[in-house]
Every structure is written in structure tokens, then in C-alpha cells.
Design an enzyme around this catalytic site. Structure first.
Site, PDB file in Angstrom:
ATOM      1  CG  ASP A 197      -1.678   1.236   1.423  1.00  0.00           C
ATOM      2  OD1 ASP A 197      -2.045   1.936   0.426  1.00  0.00           O
ATOM      3  OD2 ASP A 197      -2.057   1.437   2.726  1.00  0.00           O
ATOM      4  CG  ASP A 208      -3.991   4.892  -1.539  1.00  0.00           C
ATOM      5  OD1 ASP A 208      -3.318   3.784  -1.463  1.00  0.00           O
ATOM      6  OD2 ASP A 208      -4.431   5.337  -0.594  1.00  0.00           O
TER       7      ASP A 208
END
Length: 477
Positions: free
Chosen positions: A105, A298
Site C-alpha cells: 500500500d 495510492d
């Protein structure tokens, strides 16, 4: 995913790489696997409404005024996650090593593993057994991490952690003993944050920064190619998900030049991977996006969250688009048969988003849900200075080859190669001919990767499905 901290352990030690590091002169290419979420069908498009709410929590919109480490709190937000897809990689921890699959992530910076005795872990969750590692050092202070798709809490610990040929010894992480339902599914164990040290709630150097600091990589960067299986009813529980390359790029997966756009990562060791939205076009026409243009790139988020003015302008340019209400406040629907072309520029080329990613499911007869939503809708707390106003997740990233470079800080994008499933230029709407009135279909990249990547290799999870429009699984969360 921006976790909330309950207690931060002030460590007198720092992460360093193994005593006799070996520099790798060639980049490491790590195949990524994609795992299907079994709850996806049952949740339907409702999962996207939950994901949007979770994503706002992840970035502190409507919950906290700061995108940095949050004030001490005992509150842990629990989110009902419904993910589309997730991407994971295998990581080894401890002595002897225990192999576990983690979400990757770029929207967070902490590393954590679910451990034995974990409250809230499902019966399928593989766990780290601290008692089986002779090198693990377990602290006493607890940290609580709040993600868009759920929460995790546990004790700060240190141990040997490796991915591929790279080892950090010791690496600081959270030994999680409490999880909210839905934060990780199937055989996934935890999350590896790939953002900068400045937003690490453990105050530890992230794994990727540690191996760069020790000069183990030829280039201070990592890059992603991720595949598309949106609404593919024939997708297996695990499918090839793409490739993560550490220390460089994989030239077979992109064509032309990589367009690098530099940014200032912020004080305190940096924060997010940031870019500035310089323009958006809808069906070839420029739309106004206002002055709020700072974006976080992201991989742990599925959708694209944007400010109110930009969202209204984008969907206002789409014939038949309608704002939604209730749980879907902030979303728009549009006619399912629309051959929609939306492209985003960050100061260079305009990168198109496939209709397969923009159309995320049927809302009503003839109307489909759009993947770009108002991240501030219904929130009383707005992003503060320095906080990303846009969250650009996998809805966009599946359409480009993306490179994250730490020195000098920059994010780069390139056109996907024919091997990766692209046949057009950055001005082409990749995949749009495949759209049908019934909703999005699978793009062409999956078959190419299927032949490129061994199915037996565990890969990286970026958490791609909506929740992570927040982190963890890509759900909007």
C-alpha cells in the site's frame, strides 16, 4: 491508509539492513497475484458506498484535521469492507522465516503481521507465531492502526523481514493481536506500507526505505504493473495480478518514455507519494477542477476520490449523469452504454482511464455507478494544507505503468506495452470498445500476464478493490 495511533513506542534502536548486505545490480521483478473477494457478489455496489466512507477516514476527512500521526485515541473505526480485488506479495519474517502474504500500500507506511491468538482474525487467516522465531523482540506498548477498510492493533516488535533477496534486520513492525472483521480476507495476513517514514505510526523506517538507505538497490525506486479483472465472472480465486519491480523498471511492460513529475514529500521524512492534478478531460474536452489539486497516488485504494467542485465538473460534462443520494451521496451514475473517455494529467501527458474501470456496476435500469466520487461529501472536516485533496487509486493505476522514485522524489507514469495489454497511445481510451450496457468487462492485460507469470508464485497485494479507496482491499477504503 492512514492509521490512527493509540500509543507510539519511542524506540532507541533503528531499522538497519542485515550485517553483510549484498547489492543487487539488476532490478528485481516480483510477480503479483490477484485474489478475488468472495463477499463481493453478495455486497453488490453497496460496498462502494462503505468504501467511500472508509477512504475519508483513511485520510482524516471528517475525522481528523491532520494527515500526520494522529492524537492518541482509543476509538477504532470498524468498516464493513467489500472489495473487488486485492494484490499481495509474499514476505518472510522471523528465524526460521515464516512466509506470509501482505498487502502493498503506497498510501500508508506501517508494516504489520497478524499473530497467533489474534482476536477478529478469520479461521483462514495465516498468522505469525512469535514463539517460533528465535530473533523476535516483542515490546510492551500498543499501537492502533485505522484503515479505510478496518482497524488493527497490537504490540510494536522487531525481527528479520525479507522480500525476495532483500533483508532488513531488524525491521520494526506491529505484531497485531486484534483485527476488525474484513480488514484482510482469505489467506492474507497483513499490510506493508510503501509511503514515507513521516506518516509511520511506529516511527520506523519503512522496509522499502531501509533497503534503499543501505544502497541495496541500483536505483532508489520501485514500479508497478497491475492487471484488470473487474466484473469478470470467470475469474479464479487467484489470478496473475501484475508485477512489482524493486530497484528499477521492467521495460517489457511499458513503451515510450516514463513521464516523471517531481514533488516535495514534506517534512519529517516525507508523507505520501504526491502529485498535482494539472488537467482533466471528459470526452476530449477540458473541465475545470478548481484549485484543490494535490493528489496522493495510492495503490491501496480502488477508486478515485476528488473534491466536490472537480467531481461535479467531471460528471456535469457527461450526458445523462445524475448525482446519487443516501449511502451513495458523493457518487454519480451515468448511462451504462456511454463510451466514456476521462483522462487525467499531472503536468505531462493526459492519461486515459478505461471505461472498464470507470463503470463499477449497475445502479438502476440503464444507469451505472461511476468510479470517481466526492471524497468530501457529507464531511464537516475538510483537508488541511498539505493534505491530499485527491486520492488516485487503482481505477487509474490499472491504466498505466507507475514508478515511485524516492531520490529525487517523483512519481512517473508510462504507457503500457502490448505485452501488458495496451495497444493505444496516452490519448487513446484503452479498453473502451469492450464496454457493454451491462457494465464493465475485463481488459486485455490479464491474458498477457497469465502467460508471463507463473501461477504458483505468491505476489504483492496492493489492495485494489475498492476499499482501500482506503487501504487494505481496495474498496474504496
Amino acid at each position: 491508509m492512514l492509521p490512527s495511533i493509540i500509543l507510539v513506542l519511542s524506540l532507541s534502536f533503528s531499522s538497519s539492513v542485515a550485517a553483510v548486505p549484498h547489492r543487487r545490480d539488476e532490478p528485481l521483478h516480483i510477480p503479483i497475484l490477484r485474489r478475488s473477494n468472495e463477499r463481493r457478489q453478495a455486497g453488490g455496489i453497496d460496498r462502494f458506498a462503505s468504501a467511500a466512507s472508509n477512504l475519508r477516514n483513511k485520510y482524516g476527512i471528517g475525522q481528523s484535521s491532520s494527515p500526520q500521526r494522529r492524537a492518541q485515541t482509543s476509538d477504532i473505526g470498524i468498516t464493513n469492507q467489500g472489495s473487488d480485488t486485492s494484490y499481495f506479495a509474499q514476505v518472510n519474517v522471523g528465524t526460521p522465516p515464516q512466509s506470509l502474504d501482505l498487502v502493498l500500500d503506497t498510501g500508508s507506511s506501517d508494516l504489520w503481521f497478524a499473530t497467533t491468538g489474534c482476536a477478529g482474525c478469520s479461521g483462514n487467516t495465516p498468522v505469525l507465531n512469535p514463539a517460533k522465531s528465535t530473533s523476535l523482540q516483542l515490546g510492551t506498548q500498543r499501537v492502533s492502526l485505522n484503515y479505510g477498510s478496518g482497524s488493527a492493533s497490537g504490540i510494536i516488535a522487531r525481527d528479520t523481514v525479507s522480500m525476495g533477496p532483500f533483508t532488513v534486520n531488524p525491521q520494526t513492525f506491529v505484531a497485531v493481536d486484534e483485527l476488525s472483521s474484513g480488514l484482510v480476507d482469505g489467506e492474507l495476513n497483513g499490510i506493508m506500507g510503501l509511503a514515507f517514514e513521516g506518516i509511520a505510526n511506529t516511527q520506523a523506517v519503512p522496509f522499502w526505505q531501509a533497503i534503499i538507505n543501505d544502497n541495496l538497490l541500483t536505483n532508489p525506486e520501485f514500479s508497478f504493473f497491475i492487471t484488470r479483472f473487474v466484473n469478470n465472472q470467470n475469474a479464479k480465486p487467484e489470478e496473475p495480478g501484475g508485477v512489482l519491480t524493486m530497484g528499477g523498471t521492467n521495460s517489457t511492460l511499458y513503451q515510450g518514455n516514463i513521464d516523471y513529475q517531481s514533488f516535495t514529500p514534506g517534512a519529517g521524512g516525507g508523507t505520501f507519494w504526491l502529485q498535482t492534478i494539472s488537467g482533466v478531460t471528459v470526452n476530449g474536452k477540458t473541465v475545470g477542477v478548481g484549485s484543490e489539486t494535490l493528489a496522493a497516488i495510492d495503490t491501496g485504494t480502488t477508486l478515485i476520490g476528488a473534491p466536490t467542485a472537480a467531481v461535479n465538473a467531471i460528471w456535469g460534462a457527461v450526458s445523462g449523469a445524475e448525482p446519487l443520494t443516501g449511502n451513495f451521496t458523493g457518487f454519480y451514475s451515468f448511462p451504462c452504454n456511454t463510451q466514456l473517455s476521462i483522462a487525467i494529467s499531472f503536468g505531462g501527458p493526459a492519461w486515459p482511464i478505461s471505461i472498464n474501470d470507470l463503470n463499477i456496476g449497475t445502479v438502476s435500469s440503464g444507469q451505472c455507478l461511476g468510479a470517481i466520487f466526492d471524497i468530501t461529501a457529507g464531511s464537516t472536516v475538510k483537508p488541511t494544507t498539505g493534505t491530499p485533496q485527491w486520492i488516485v487509486g487503482d481505477t487509474f493505476l490499472k491504466n498505466v505503468y507507475s514508478v515511485f522514485r524516492s531520490n529525487p522524489p517523483a512519481v512517473g507514469f508510462a504507457q503500457l506495452s502490448a505485452v501488458a495489454g495496451s495497444s493505444g497511445s496516452p490519448s487513446t481510451v484503452i479498453g473502451s470498445p469492450q464496454a457493454t450496457s451491462g457494465g464493465p468487462t475485463t481488459g486485455g492485460s490479464s491474458s498477457a500476464v497469465r502467460s508471463m507469470i507463473p501461477l504458483g508464485i505468491n505476489g504483492i497485494i496492493i489492495a485494489c478493490a475498492l476499499s482501500l479507496l482506503t487501504t487494505a482491499y481496495m474498496v474504496i477504503a
